[in-house]
Scaffold this active site. Structure first.
Site, PDB file in Angstrom:
ATOM      1  N   HIS A 196      12.008  18.246  20.313  1.00 54.01           N
ATOM      2  CA  HIS A 196      12.786  17.560  19.406  1.00 54.01           C
ATOM      3  C   HIS A 196      12.687  18.096  18.079  1.00 54.01           C
ATOM      4  CE1 HIS A 196      15.245  14.654  17.202  1.00 54.01           C
ATOM      5  NE2 HIS A 196      14.507  14.576  16.258  1.00 54.01           N
TER       6      HIS A 196
ATOM      7  N   GLY B 239      40.530  35.192  31.646  1.00 54.10           N
ATOM      8  CA  GLY B 239      39.143  35.285  32.044  1.00 54.10           C
ATOM      9  C   GLY B 239      38.111  35.260  31.260  1.00 54.10           C
TER      10      GLY B 239
ATOM     11  N   GLY C 193      27.260  61.124  43.678  1.00 50.94           N
ATOM     12  CA  GLY C 193      26.754  61.068  45.210  1.00 50.94           C
ATOM     13  C   GLY C 193      27.875  60.551  46.140  1.00 50.94           C
TER      14      GLY C 193
ATOM     15  N   ASP D  69      28.415  44.672  42.517  1.00 53.06           N
ATOM     16  CA  ASP D  69      29.671  44.409  42.427  1.00 53.06           C
ATOM     17  C   ASP D  69      30.554  45.105  43.517  1.00 53.06           C
ATOM     18  OD1 ASP D  69      29.488  43.332  39.871  1.00 53.06           O
ATOM     19  OD2 ASP D  69      30.656  44.544  38.772  1.00 53.06           O
TER      20      ASP D  69
HETATM   21  C1  LIG Z   1      33.296  43.933  29.073  1.00 57.19           C
HETATM   22  C2  LIG Z   1      32.355  43.459  30.285  1.00 57.19           C
HETATM   23  C3  LIG Z   1      31.578  42.569  29.941  1.00 57.19           C
HETATM   24  C4  LIG Z   1      30.696  42.101  30.869  1.00 57.19           C
HETATM   25  N1  LIG Z   1      29.764  41.074  30.632  1.00 57.19           N
HETATM   26  C5  LIG Z   1      28.894  40.602  31.468  1.00 57.19           C
HETATM   27  C6  LIG Z   1      27.809  39.544  30.990  1.00 57.19           C
HETATM   28  O1  LIG Z   1      27.638  39.307  29.943  1.00 57.19           O
HETATM   29  N2  LIG Z   1      26.995  39.358  31.894  1.00 57.19           N
HETATM   30  C7  LIG Z   1      26.939  39.816  33.242  1.00 57.19           C
HETATM   31  O2  LIG Z   1      26.296  39.142  34.240  1.00 57.19           O
HETATM   32  N3  LIG Z   1      28.005  40.757  33.673  1.00 57.19           N
HETATM   33  C8  LIG Z   1      29.025  40.992  32.824  1.00 57.19           C
HETATM   34  N4  LIG Z   1      29.611  42.052  33.288  1.00 57.19           N
HETATM   35  C9  LIG Z   1      29.875  42.421  34.668  1.00 57.19           C
HETATM   36  C10 LIG Z   1      28.577  43.483  34.586  1.00 57.19           C
HETATM   37  O3  LIG Z   1      28.746  44.326  34.116  1.00 57.19           O
HETATM   38  C11 LIG Z   1      28.666  43.856  36.215  1.00 57.19           C
HETATM   39  O4  LIG Z   1      28.460  42.763  37.293  1.00 57.19           O
HETATM   40  C12 LIG Z   1      27.371  44.895  36.786  1.00 57.19           C
HETATM   41  O5  LIG Z   1      27.323  45.893  35.909  1.00 57.19           O
HETATM   42  C13 LIG Z   1      27.633  45.207  37.810  1.00 57.19           C
HETATM   43  O6  LIG Z   1      26.243  46.092  38.339  1.00 57.19           O
HETATM   44  P1  LIG Z   1      26.307  47.001  39.515  1.00 57.19           P
HETATM   45  O7  LIG Z   1      25.058  47.825  39.532  1.00 57.19           O
HETATM   46  O8  LIG Z   1      26.844  46.562  40.736  1.00 57.19           O
HETATM   47  O9  LIG Z   1      27.462  47.893  39.028  1.00 57.19           O
HETATM   48  P2  LIG Z   1      27.742  48.790  37.694  1.00 57.19           P
HETATM   49  O10 LIG Z   1      26.986  48.459  36.572  1.00 57.19           O
HETATM   50  O11 LIG Z   1      29.241  49.269  37.803  1.00 57.19           O
HETATM   51  O12 LIG Z   1      27.074  50.134  37.882  1.00 57.19           O
HETATM   52  C14 LIG Z   1      27.510  51.205  39.090  1.00 57.19           C
HETATM   53  C15 LIG Z   1      27.158  52.617  38.528  1.00 57.19           C
HETATM   54  O13 LIG Z   1      27.363  53.330  39.603  1.00 57.19           O
HETATM   55  C16 LIG Z   1      27.884  54.658  39.008  1.00 57.19           C
HETATM   56  N5  LIG Z   1      28.739  55.518  40.190  1.00 57.19           N
HETATM   57  C17 LIG Z   1      29.810  55.004  40.844  1.00 57.19           C
HETATM   58  N6  LIG Z   1      29.995  55.809  41.731  1.00 57.19           N
HETATM   59  C18 LIG Z   1      29.140  56.695  41.645  1.00 57.19           C
HETATM   60  C19 LIG Z   1      28.690  57.875  42.527  1.00 57.19           C
HETATM   61  N7  LIG Z   1      29.467  58.179  43.635  1.00 57.19           N
HETATM   62  N8  LIG Z   1      27.902  58.501  42.195  1.00 57.19           N
HETATM   63  C20 LIG Z   1      26.895  58.363  41.656  1.00 57.19           C
HETATM   64  N9  LIG Z   1      27.136  57.288  40.570  1.00 57.19           N
HETATM   65  C21 LIG Z   1      28.140  56.500  40.781  1.00 57.19           C
HETATM   66  C22 LIG Z   1      28.802  54.293  37.862  1.00 57.19           C
HETATM   67  O14 LIG Z   1      29.078  55.205  37.150  1.00 57.19           O
HETATM   68  C23 LIG Z   1      27.916  53.224  37.396  1.00 57.19           C
HETATM   69  O15 LIG Z   1      27.121  53.391  36.169  1.00 57.19           O
HETATM   70  C24 LIG Z   1      30.703  42.630  32.100  1.00 57.19           C
HETATM   71  C25 LIG Z   1      31.605  43.506  32.457  1.00 57.19           C
HETATM   72  C26 LIG Z   1      32.527  43.926  31.757  1.00 57.19           C
HETATM   73  C27 LIG Z   1      33.338  45.009  32.139  1.00 57.19           C
END
Ligand SMILES: Cc1cc2nc3c(=O)[nH]c(=O)nc-3n(C[C@H](O)[C@H](O)[C@H](O)COP(=O)(O)OP(=O)(O)OC[C@H]3O[C@@H](n4cnc5c(N)ncnc54)[C@H](O)[C@@H]3O)c2cc1C
Length: 468
Positions: free
Chosen positions: A447, A184, A116, A315
């Site tokens: 407990h 980290g 998108g 994020d």
């Molecule tokens: C290895 C790892 C472990 C993690 N473990 C944890 C944990 O244990 N607990 C925790 O709280 N957080 C954890 N995180 C962090 C967590 O995954 C993110 O903070 C979270 O997924 C953010 O959510 P979001 O919806 O902002 O983005 P995302 O989950 O990144 O989702 C964004 C989505 O948007 C899609 N997208 C991007 N651009 C476009 C576009 N132009 N058109 C259509 N779709 C698009 C992407 O494909 C993606 O699927 C971890 C991250 C990693 C990498």
């Protein structure tokens, strides 16, 4: 043909899919655009879920191999089948991502597959796998495109030998030598997985401590425990280059204090130095959507970008990159769009590291309080003195509660030990209700449970723990 929606959400991760469902619950016509093959974003596909699957399985493997024999659970011929372990992880991911698709159907959220971009104030253009372009109209747009792994100068990720967390979730065999750049939470979780499965793991970290921003005492204890588990650390060290030479990685790094240079070789290198907002192909600059100093989308307290009807969450905006933070923002922005008064309390967002033992925190650290000139009291209780932890042979770690010196209001909690990732919720709720440490101390805890350590730490704030 153009189709009209009330709200289009770009990105189907924890921020975007939760926001879509909440908007649908509130009666809006909603579409969610996702470019990945499955919904659930980083978290379900290549983040929280697959990493926790491997953490759980590798911990079980390690315990059976190294601990159970001494406890009367004897096994011979234990064998690691990495392919099966990975298949199980992939199955969990598939079940959960399909679950989000089911929730979309149940809530009548339209799922638009493709990439998108915002081509006008009220238009989202989606390009699908066959490069077909479709335009959709929306009164409001929510950007929730998440984040991508980043790297440092001199280190290029090829996802074969020098990998991001995504590559480290899918190695086809256990690397003999694994170097992790960055101490980290992602680096340490993945390091724990591969250490338990047999790798020799070395973490190279720029700072002189692990987990930046974490309570210092917890960080020191965590480092001690990880070292005891056999993970090697090179702290205060700057990686200058990592190159692939004859199918091996060669990593050069320099000690920040002594300027001593070192070169290590490894089968794999995991680059875990952070993540950056995913803004690719959204068309932000043409839309005049402004970024902040950290390269994230700038939003006001109502998650509005510099364009009136366009919002951003998760994020891609300020704050911790955590799935539950993105989810909460998803709910709140939906309610704001519906004219309600949504609010996220950033003081009570817990963070958890799912190693063994786990590490969990909420609220302020002592360092932060000192900087803010806030006087506080501390109560600590070690798991060594918790009966449940003792019978389970998991006595590493402690619970620390910080309360305001005058009012006794809980300002933060920092824990390292068994199940603290679950236990932290108790303090999160206490803080949401503005509780004092005395409130926690006077609350009956079952407990024998690990949670008694929280009650005892709260009692310790007033110097009256019973069991220590
Ligand atoms: C290895 C790892 C472990 C993690 N473990 C944890 C944990 O244990 N607990 C925790 O709280 N957080 C954890 N995180 C962090 C967590 O995954 C993110 O903070 C979270 O997924 C953010 O959510 P979001 O919806 O902002 O983005 P995302 O989950 O990144 O989702 C964004 C989505 O948007 C899609 N997208 C991007 N651009 C476009 C576009 N132009 N058109 C259509 N779709 C698009 C992407 O494909 C993606 O699927 C971890 C991250 C990693 C990498």
């Amino acid at each position: 043909m153009e189709k009209n929606f009330d709200v289009i959400i770009i990105g189907g991760g924890p921020g975007g899919y939760v926001c879509s469902i909440r908007l649908a619950q509130l009666g809006f016509q909603v579409a969610c655009v996702e470019s990945r093959k499955t919904l659930g974003g980083t978290c379900l596909n290549v983040g929280c879920i697959p990493s926790k699957s491997l953490l759980n399985l590798s911990e079980n493997y390690f315990k059976v191999k190294n601990e159970f024999n001494n406890l009367g659970i004897e096994s011979s011929e234990l064998k690691l089948n990495l392919t099966k372990m990975m298949n199980n992880k992939n199955k969990s991911v598939l079940t959960l991502t399909k679950g989000v698709e089911y929730l979309f159907k149940k809530n009548k959220v339209t799922y638009l597959k493709g990439q998108g971009s915002i081509t006008a104030k009220n238009t989202v253009t989606v390009i699908d796998d066959l490069k077909k372009k479709s335009n959709y109209k929306a009164k409001n747009v929510v950007i929730s495109t998440g984040s991508l792994p980043t790297t440092i100068p001199g280190v290029k990720i090829d996802e074969k030998i020098i990998v991001s967390s995504t590559g480290a979730l899918s190695f086809d065999k256990v690397p003999k030598e694994l170097i992790i750049i960055g101490g980290g939470y992602i680096g340490l979780e993945m390091g724990s997985v591969w250490k338990r499965l047999g790798s020799n793991v070395t973490v190279i970290e720029y700072l002189d401590h692990i987990i930046p921003g974490m309570d210092k005492e917890i960080s020191n204890e965590f480092l001690k425990i990880l070292k005891k588990q056999g993970i090697n650390f090179k702290l205060n060290s700057k990686v200058t280059t990592a190159n692939v030479v004859k199918n091996k990685a060669v990593v050069d790094f320099t000690n920040n204090e002594s300027a001593k240079r070192q070169r290590f070789e490894a089968d794999k290198v995991l680059v875990a130095v952070g993540r950056k907002a995913n803004l690719e192909s959204l068309n932000l600059s043409k839309m005049n959507i402004k970024l902040d100093t950290k390269g994230k989308i700038k939003v006001d307290e109502n998650f509005k970008t510099s364009v009136e009807n366009i919002y951003a969450i998760g994020d891609v905006i300020r704050g911790p990159m955590l799935a539950h933070k993105a989810e909460d923002e998803g709910v709140v922005v939906a309610e704001i769009i519906a004219g309600q008064s949504g609010h996220v309390n950033y003081n009570t967002i817990p963070s958890v590291i799912y190693t063994s033992p786990e590490v969990a925190a909420v609220g302020k650290t002592e360092d932060e309080l000192k900087k803010e000139n806030i006087k506080y009291k501390v109560g600590k209780f070690p798991f060594m003195a918790n009966s449940r932890a003792k019978v389970n042979n998991e006595t590493d770690g402690f619970v620390k509660i910080i309360a305001d010196e005058k009012t006794d209001k809980v300002l933060g909690a920092h824990m390292i030990g068994p199940h603290v990732g679950t236990m932290i919720s108790e303090v999160v709720i206490a803080m949401e209700f503005g509780a004092s440490s005395e409130d926690i101390a006077r609350t009956c805890h079952a407990h024998p449970t690990h949670t008694e350590a929280v009650k005892e730490a709260a009692l310790a704030v007033d110097k009256r723990p019973i069991h220590y």
